[in-house]
Design an enzyme around this catalytic site. Structure first.
Site, mmCIF file in Angstrom:
data_model
loop_
_atom_site.group_PDB
_atom_site.id
_atom_site.type_symbol
_atom_site.label_atom_id
_atom_site.label_comp_id
_atom_site.label_asym_id
_atom_site.label_seq_id
_atom_site.Cartn_x
_atom_site.Cartn_y
_atom_site.Cartn_z
ATOM 1 N N ARG A 19 -3.835 8.745 5.961
ATOM 2 C CA ARG A 19 -4.907 8.150 6.770
ATOM 3 C C ARG A 19 -5.417 9.112 7.849
ATOM 4 O O ARG A 19 -6.565 9.027 8.269
ATOM 5 C CB ARG A 19 -4.443 6.833 7.393
ATOM 6 C CG ARG A 19 -4.103 5.787 6.332
ATOM 7 C CD ARG A 19 -4.065 4.379 6.873
ATOM 8 N NE ARG A 19 -3.184 3.541 6.066
ATOM 9 C CZ ARG A 19 -3.500 3.019 4.895
ATOM 10 N NH1 ARG A 19 -4.679 3.236 4.354
ATOM 11 N NH2 ARG A 19 -2.632 2.265 4.237
ATOM 12 N N ARG A 70 11.368 8.791 9.583
ATOM 13 C CA ARG A 70 11.008 7.466 10.109
ATOM 14 C C ARG A 70 12.244 6.578 10.298
ATOM 15 O O ARG A 70 13.214 6.684 9.549
ATOM 16 C CB ARG A 70 9.979 6.801 9.182
ATOM 17 C CG ARG A 70 8.697 7.603 9.117
ATOM 18 C CD ARG A 70 7.684 7.007 8.173
ATOM 19 N NE ARG A 70 7.172 5.741 8.648
ATOM 20 C CZ ARG A 70 6.309 4.982 7.963
ATOM 21 N NH1 ARG A 70 5.892 5.378 6.766
ATOM 22 N NH2 ARG A 70 5.877 3.849 8.465
ATOM 23 N N ARG A 76 0.665 8.538 14.810
ATOM 24 C CA ARG A 76 -0.791 8.530 14.603
ATOM 25 C C ARG A 76 -1.585 8.641 15.903
ATOM 26 O O ARG A 76 -2.736 9.095 15.879
ATOM 27 C CB ARG A 76 -1.208 7.280 13.814
ATOM 28 C CG ARG A 76 -0.803 7.397 12.355
ATOM 29 C CD ARG A 76 -1.233 6.230 11.506
ATOM 30 N NE ARG A 76 -1.022 6.552 10.095
ATOM 31 C CZ ARG A 76 -0.946 5.660 9.129
ATOM 32 N NH1 ARG A 76 -1.086 4.380 9.389
ATOM 33 N NH2 ARG A 76 -0.766 6.047 7.877
ATOM 34 N N GLN A 123 6.800 -5.042 7.088
ATOM 35 C CA GLN A 123 7.838 -4.424 6.256
ATOM 36 C C GLN A 123 9.201 -5.008 6.603
ATOM 37 O O GLN A 123 10.002 -5.316 5.712
ATOM 38 C CB GLN A 123 7.841 -2.907 6.457
ATOM 39 C CG GLN A 123 6.581 -2.238 5.926
ATOM 40 C CD GLN A 123 6.520 -0.757 6.243
ATOM 41 O OE1 GLN A 123 7.419 -0.205 6.882
ATOM 42 N NE2 GLN A 123 5.456 -0.109 5.805
ATOM 43 N N LYS A 169 -2.646 -1.621 -1.592
ATOM 44 C CA LYS A 169 -1.336 -0.947 -1.667
ATOM 45 C C LYS A 169 -0.209 -1.940 -1.382
ATOM 46 O O LYS A 169 0.795 -1.961 -2.103
ATOM 47 C CB LYS A 169 -1.301 0.221 -0.669
ATOM 48 C CG LYS A 169 -0.012 1.008 -0.681
ATOM 49 C CD LYS A 169 -0.210 2.429 -0.207
ATOM 50 C CE LYS A 169 -0.486 2.568 1.265
ATOM 51 N NZ LYS A 169 0.712 2.343 2.104
ATOM 52 N N SER A 170 -0.367 -2.753 -0.358
ATOM 53 C CA SER A 170 0.702 -3.703 -0.009
ATOM 54 C C SER A 170 0.974 -4.661 -1.160
ATOM 55 O O SER A 170 2.131 -4.941 -1.507
ATOM 56 C CB SER A 170 0.287 -4.517 1.224
ATOM 57 O OG SER A 170 0.182 -3.685 2.343
ATOM 58 N N ASP A 178 -3.305 -0.174 10.387
ATOM 59 C CA ASP A 178 -3.512 1.073 9.654
ATOM 60 C C ASP A 178 -4.908 1.665 9.890
ATOM 61 O O ASP A 178 -5.208 2.762 9.409
ATOM 62 C CB ASP A 178 -3.311 0.840 8.151
ATOM 63 C CG ASP A 178 -1.841 0.593 7.823
ATOM 64 O OD1 ASP A 178 -0.971 1.078 8.576
ATOM 65 O OD2 ASP A 178 -1.563 -0.089 6.823
HETATM 66 C C1 S3P Z 1 2.749 -2.679 5.285
HETATM 67 C C2 S3P Z 1 3.013 -2.991 6.587
HETATM 68 C C3 S3P Z 1 2.586 -2.161 7.725
HETATM 69 C C4 S3P Z 1 1.535 -1.124 7.314
HETATM 70 C C5 S3P Z 1 1.868 -0.460 6.024
HETATM 71 C C6 S3P Z 1 1.979 -1.496 4.912
HETATM 72 C C7 S3P Z 1 3.233 -3.598 4.230
HETATM 73 O O1 S3P Z 1 3.722 -1.479 8.228
HETATM 74 O O2 S3P Z 1 1.386 -0.157 8.321
HETATM 75 O O3 S3P Z 1 0.868 0.480 5.683
HETATM 76 O O4 S3P Z 1 2.766 -3.496 3.089
HETATM 77 O O5 S3P Z 1 4.083 -4.456 4.546
HETATM 78 P P1 S3P Z 1 4.683 -2.181 9.323
HETATM 79 O O6 S3P Z 1 5.332 -3.328 8.704
HETATM 80 O O7 S3P Z 1 5.673 -1.113 9.709
HETATM 81 O O8 S3P Z 1 3.777 -2.539 10.454
#
Ligand code: S3P
Length: 450
Positions: free
Chosen positions: A403, A129, A358, A176, A28-29, A327
């Site tokens: 999740r 959020r 979570r 992120q 996904k990332s 995650d």
């Molecule tokens: C992600 C970063 C993580 C993760 C999310 C995907 C990303 O979040 O929990 O599912 O793709 O950069 P955070 O940056 O808030 O930790």
């Protein structure tokens, strides 16, 4: 797209062993980043194995709204005709990122240094959020943001007309936030520097280098120091998206818990910034092995073999591992319920601001199912009672969180009485093939209201 309308109640129960191969969809990332960086390159980026989950589809639609052409060729093959760094058009409508924190935060970064005004929204989970963690550093570039109380969506971002490069120390371990600042830095002149005290997933850095940006990473006493030279011309790429270790976690943990199971999960990336869960399971005594270890596209990859593991022990999960498995704590807490002794998970404050809180979501569902959970602001512990002793028999709330839904469905494969979730709909955000994949392995998972 905002959340689906009708909740899908799903139930899982103990049945036969899980057997066979589990083919996991794309990461996904990396899928989000492929679409966003493809849109910021000049020309056609080709993507194979894109995750076609709702989160990523929402990011694809957003990139179209900014002027890129995003084409689905079928079978996970996509292409993006990018408009170049600084080439975004101002969207004529609100950008709806659905359930995706990664989508909205990365896109805010990518547009923050373009002269335009954009309004973002999402579903009830995303609109709850915090966005200040991204809009605070973006303000340093000269970007303005107006949102609801507490920095929540819907929110309007006014991109900086004459952006200035920034040096930013990320205050929370968040890929992120780091990525949003780097993407904003792309359209600022000069060097943008991001320092993270704890290493988080490094896909943005790796992919920016792949797209031809001048980006360097140094380990310093302050932490990982990332320097990006602004205003590059990004070159379109051919990207093969690796399979998602965070999705692989579910069939892997299910196989450890369901009696007699033996499941192979091929081609899973073991990037050290993502693979913490698998090492933690091994530390607990899981029958989990890495077969056919190899390197693909510069990343370590293996076939994971997970077998029924009735003798796992609770452990103290090293807090410094948290970012590499952030995650995976929900499903780890399920495994911990079946281990002997206490599993201690510290340094996990970030779990409170994911798609749901979570820690709270897992604690409530686990307790209702007969498991002792203690918690504090930044930690939780699960006291395992061993195989055959976890009652189950409850309907857990999934709280618009994929999740959480998948974790409780995995749990029901080994509890004495079945487990249900009040809504499995969110699973499509990250793992649209979860239900069929699990059933093909032999899992007893049914929908109850269709
Ligand atoms: C992600 C970063 C993580 C993760 C999310 C995907 C990303 O979040 O929990 O599912 O793709 O950069 P955070 O940056 O808030 O930790």
């Amino acid at each position: 797209m905002s959340s689906h309308c009708n909740p899908i109640v799903m139930k899982s129960s103990k049945g036969g062993p899980l057997r066979g191969e589990a083919h996991i969809p794309g990461d996904k990332s990396i899928s989000h980043r492929s679409l966003i960086l493809g849109a910021l390159a000049v020309g056609e980026t080709k993507i194979s194995g894109l995750l076609e989950g709702q989160d990523v589809l929402d990011t694809g639609r957003a990139m179209e709204a900014f002027g890129a052409e995003v084409i689905n060729h079928g079978d996970g093959e996509w292409s993006v005709h990018g408009v170049g760094v600084g080439g975004f058009f101002e969207p004529s409508k609100v950008i709806d990122c659905g359930n995706s924190g990664t989508g909205v935060r990365l896109i805010m970064g990518a547009m923050a240094t373009c002269e335009m005004t954009v309004t973002f929204t999402g579903d009830a989970s995303l609109n709850g959020r915090p966005m200040g963690r991204v809009t605070d550093p973006l303000a340093l570039f000269g970007t303005a943001a107006v949102g609801r109380a507490g920095g929540r969506l819907p929110m309007t971002i006014v991109g900086a007309k004459d952006p200035i490069p920034v040096c930013y120390v990320v205050p929370v371990p968040s890929a992120q936030v780091k990525s949003a600042v780097l993407l904003a830095g792309l359209n600022a002149p000069g060097e943008t520097v991001v320092i993270e005290k704890e290493a988080t997933r490094d896909h943005t850095e790796r992919m920016l280098v792949g797209f031809g940006a001048d980006l360097t990473v140094e380990d310093t006493v302050e932490g990982r120091r990332i320097t990006l030279v602004g205003q590059p011309e990004l070159k379109p790429q051919t990207i093969i998206v690796p399979r998602d270790p965070s999705s692989a976690a579910f069939p892997v943990c299910a196989a450890l818990l369901a009696e007699g199971s033996d499941v192979l999960v091929p081609n899973i990336g073991l990037n050290p910034t993502r693979a913490g869960l698998f090492y933690t399971l091994q530390d607990m005594g899981a029958n989990l092995t890495f077969e056919n270890m190899r390197e693909e596209g510069g990343e370590p990859v293996a076939d994971l073999r997970a077998q029924y593991s009735p003798n796992m022990l609770g452990i103290v999960v090293p807090p410094e591992r948290a970012a590499s498995m952030i995650d995976e704590y929900p499903v780890l807490s399920v495994v911990a319920a079946f281990a002997s002794g206490q599993t201690v998970m510290r340094g996990v404050k970030e779990l409170r601001v994911k798609e749901s809180d979570r820690i709270d979501a897992m604690a409530k569902g686990l307790r209702a199912a007969g498991v002792t959970v203690d918690e504090g602001p930044e930690w939780f512990t699960v006291t395992g009672v061993g195989f055959g002793n976890v009652a189950g028999g409850v309907t857990a709330k999934s709280r618009l969180d994929h999740r959480i839904a998948m974790s409780f469905l995995v749990m029901g494969l080994a509890t004495n009485a079945p487990m249900s979730v009040d809504d499995g709909g969110p699973i499509t955000t990250s793992f649209p093939t979860f239900e069929n994949l699990m059933k093909d392995l032999g899992a007893e998972i049914v929908r109850q209201n269709e």
